[in-house]
Write an enzyme that holds these catalytic residues in place. Sequence first.
Site, mmCIF file in Angstrom:
data_model
loop_
_atom_site.group_PDB
_atom_site.id
_atom_site.type_symbol
_atom_site.label_atom_id
_atom_site.label_comp_id
_atom_site.label_asym_id
_atom_site.label_seq_id
_atom_site.Cartn_x
_atom_site.Cartn_y
_atom_site.Cartn_z
ATOM 1 C CG ASP A 161 -0.275 -0.031 2.553
ATOM 2 O OD1 ASP A 161 0.686 -0.662 2.616
ATOM 3 O OD2 ASP A 161 -0.830 0.625 3.461
ATOM 4 C CD GLU A 182 4.166 0.404 6.974
ATOM 5 O OE1 GLU A 182 4.814 0.696 8.133
ATOM 6 O OE2 GLU A 182 3.658 1.275 6.101
#
Length: 350
Positions: free
Chosen positions: A69, A123
């Site tokens: 991400d 994350e």
Amino acid sequence: MNPTADLVDLTRALVDIPSESGDEADLADAVEAALRACAHLTVERIGNSVVARTESGRAERVVIAGHLDTVPAAGNLPSRLDGELLYGLGACDMKGGVAVALRLAATLDAPVRDVSYVFYECEEVSGDRNGLNRIAAERPDLLEADLAILMEPSDAGVEAGCQGVLNADITVRGERAHTARSWMGVNAAHRAAAVLQRLDDHTAERIVIDGLEYREGLNAVAVRTGVAENVVPDTCVITVNLRFAPSRSAGQAEAYLRGLFPEYEVEVTEVVPGALPGLGQGPVASLVEFLGATPRPKLGWTDVARFAALGTPALNYGPGDPTLAHTAGEYVPVGQLRECEARLAAWLSG
């Protein structure tokens, strides 16, 4: 996506698939498909996280991990190459590192150490959504290893350990009144000046561990007060963020903060311990020696802390300047991409 393509082309392909936190499905699909085409890997999908493993029965297993991400876009898509710098959302944090790991996974079919390649979701948001947490809860066996390498940007050097993080609300009380008769109340916002002054006067500690200096930091990051323009506020809440050295436990960090503001209401909303550098541990020391790197302290929090909590030594090693992470102009140097791939490939090949 071709994981055996030139590393620059692979990095650009990863950057050009948008994957803001919570929206990693398309990128996870592409990574999964690329890895399932590799006969030497076993591949498993958990949510939008993908784990690929060699199963050669080696004496040692290493995790190489990177998150899929990114933070929200800032006009920095698609990718662009300017000389030896590759620009684009996530190029630094951390699709450059993901590209290195993906190419290693595809091209090293017989490493001297078994490898678990972990590409995970979410994350960059709250820890309860972190893909590593879900893997640890559902399939902890997939994260078992003698050493974990987080491909977080570290300027192609070793950043050891990481700081812990504590967020808390400090509430200052007053007494509500009409602003036309403000002398009848007590303005909590005005009283909060003492808290802000104490924060401004605070000297952050510098703590040396394994020869590395971890600089702590304590900052106000939000101030919330007021109910209406004609009301003297009776509460003011100051949110503070403490970055603490990994030698402090979560409990010690909380006690430290409360000790600085003993007369106020302090509500800890989040506390996540850091990770000790562990430079004396065999697997970490061996890799650092091979890389010929002079370790630096990680000033920030990374998932090395999650591996440390699982009992697995871990370090940060990846391409890109960490100070560029989350910036609109982030980039990764092509030279660092190639350096990280070459050095890890040499280490994994024995």
